[in-house]
Write an enzyme that holds these catalytic residues in place. Structure first.
Site, PDB file in Angstrom:
ATOM      1  N   LYS A 113       4.016  14.832   8.482  1.00  0.00           N
ATOM      2  CA  LYS A 113       3.162  15.370   7.417  1.00  0.00           C
ATOM      3  C   LYS A 113       2.970  16.880   7.570  1.00  0.00           C
ATOM      4  O   LYS A 113       2.889  17.604   6.588  1.00  0.00           O
ATOM      5  CB  LYS A 113       1.805  14.663   7.408  1.00  0.00           C
ATOM      6  CG  LYS A 113       1.857  13.240   6.871  1.00  0.00           C
ATOM      7  CD  LYS A 113       0.469  12.734   6.516  1.00  0.00           C
ATOM      8  CE  LYS A 113       0.546  11.350   5.881  1.00  0.00           C
ATOM      9  NZ  LYS A 113      -0.788  10.830   5.528  1.00  0.00           N
ATOM     10  N   LYS A 195      14.869   2.814  -1.856  1.00  0.00           N
ATOM     11  CA  LYS A 195      13.701   1.963  -1.999  1.00  0.00           C
ATOM     12  C   LYS A 195      12.901   2.340  -3.254  1.00  0.00           C
ATOM     13  O   LYS A 195      12.824   3.527  -3.602  1.00  0.00           O
ATOM     14  CB  LYS A 195      12.825   2.153  -0.757  1.00  0.00           C
ATOM     15  CG  LYS A 195      11.992   0.950  -0.419  1.00  0.00           C
ATOM     16  CD  LYS A 195      11.249   1.170   0.875  1.00  0.00           C
ATOM     17  CE  LYS A 195       9.932   0.416   0.768  1.00  0.00           C
ATOM     18  NZ  LYS A 195       9.033   0.644   1.862  1.00  0.00           N
ATOM     19  N   LYS A 198       6.839   5.122  -5.744  1.00  0.00           N
ATOM     20  CA  LYS A 198       6.006   5.695  -6.798  1.00  0.00           C
ATOM     21  C   LYS A 198       6.162   7.201  -6.891  1.00  0.00           C
ATOM     22  O   LYS A 198       5.769   7.808  -7.878  1.00  0.00           O
ATOM     23  CB  LYS A 198       4.544   5.332  -6.568  1.00  0.00           C
ATOM     24  CG  LYS A 198       3.988   5.849  -5.275  1.00  0.00           C
ATOM     25  CD  LYS A 198       2.627   5.254  -5.008  1.00  0.00           C
ATOM     26  CE  LYS A 198       2.309   5.383  -3.538  1.00  0.00           C
ATOM     27  NZ  LYS A 198       1.470   4.355  -3.018  1.00  0.00           N
TER      28      LYS A 198
END
Ligand code: TRP
Length: 332
Positions: A113, A195, A198
């Protein structure tokens, strides 16, 4: 067995999340070994990276409504919002003071991150796992159902619990990870080797659980397949058709081999029509339930009850911890 798990409030839950994870998660509530089950929306975790205020509020409520609509039963599972229970950041702080910077810097999720952060890396991003440990240790949870990506955080939770117990005397239950049986892996409708996600910039690649029914049908009908024209399960050479078979199998309950047999003489257009109908039959009742509860008092009642339970339980624990550490004045 007492279980606890947190879910991050990000928007747009997909058919992939539902068939791959939520459905199995919901099944856990009926597992006879599970005596207590707590689920909370990890909104304090969400703000370790920048969030839009309005979107965050909306996503928190929407997430709870979605899980309820997917079948989570508040009579079996306590559901609450993390930020409504003050003991979480309170214990998070104590655990930060018992964790080492080196331990936190080694976390893979932090490293990933941190790389993606463009506006500066918050301190919270580093200390995130000590808050997660607090979430778990407050409730004497025995097991924590999480995805594989959270296993390292759980190891740290165990380390922090053991360290605290050794230093201050037995206080915390040391929890086990509990990786629920993996559901189906649902791939993108536009690029079936990737995959379903969203965050796919191409909305044709994913089906959101809250997409309009006609949009869902259209997305399935325009799903990428191949030019071979035969319905067979071959994820390597025919990933698009294999993905549609998986989706249909999950939604209809029929096995993939039964479906292959049934559609062996069918063409792609007819097959897709049936896949679309199976998906709609699964999603329509979820949407109806979602719409019924999203603005209801019922949803607030569920969250109030969950919050009250969590506050009661966690306050007793944090008092015990404060006493052991020697903070404030001694309380009974
Ligand atoms: N870190 C978890 C995730 O990103 C969410 C989470 C926060 C969590 N606190 C937790 C999961 C406690 C299990 C238990 O998915």
């Amino acid at each position: 067995m007492k279980l606890i798990s947190g879910i991050q409030p990000s928007g747009n839950i997909t058919l992939g999340n539902y068939l791959g994870a939520i459905k199995n998660f919901v099944k856990l509530q009926d597992n006879p070994d599970v005596t207590d089950f707590l689920i909370f929306v990890a909104d304090l975790h969400a703000i370790t990276v920048p969030q839009d205020k309005q979107a965050l509020r909306k996503n928190i409520r929407s997430l709870v409504a979605t899980y309820l609509a997917c079948g989570l039963n508040p009579e079996k599972v306590k559901i609450f919002i993390q930020s409504e229970v003050p003991a979480h950041p309170q214990l998070g702080w104590i655990l930060q003071c018992n964790g080492y910077i080196g331990e936190l810097e080694r976390m893979t999720q932090y490293k990933d991150k941190k790389e993606r952060q463009t506006q500066g890396v918050s301190v919270g991003l580093l200390t995130y796992p000590s808050l997660m440990a607090a979430d778990i240790l407050l409730y004497d949870a025995d097991a924590v159902p999480v995805g594989q990506d959270q296993k390292q955080h759980l190891e740290l939770t165990r380390t922090l619990a053991e360290r605290f117990n050794n230093k201050y005397g037995d206080t915390f239950v040391v929890p086990e990870p509990f990786i629920p049986e993996a559901g189906a892996k649902i791939m993108s409708l536009a690029e079936p080797t990737k995959k379903m996600s969203k965050s796919d910039p191409n909305p044709k690649g994913y089906i959101a659980l809250l997409d309009d029914i006609n949009v869902i049908k259209k997305k399935i009908k325009s799903a990428i397949t191949d030019s071979d024209g035969k319905i067979a399960y071959d994820p390597v050479n025919k990933p698009g058709v294999a993905n549609l078979l998986t989706i249909m199998s999950c939604c209809s309950g029929s096995s993939i081999s039964d479906l292959v047999e049934k559609y062996k003489d069918s063409n792609y257009a007819n097959f897709k029509e049936d896949v679309a109908n199976a998906v709609v039959a699964e999603i329509e009742p979820i949407q109806a339930k979602y719409n019924e509860i999203i603005n209801s008092d019922y949803l607030d009642k569920v969250l109030d009850e969950g919050r009250d339970y969590a506050i009661y339980f966690s306050n007793r624990k944090i008092q015990k911890v404060y006493n052991k550490v020697g903070l404030g004045r001694k309380t009974k």
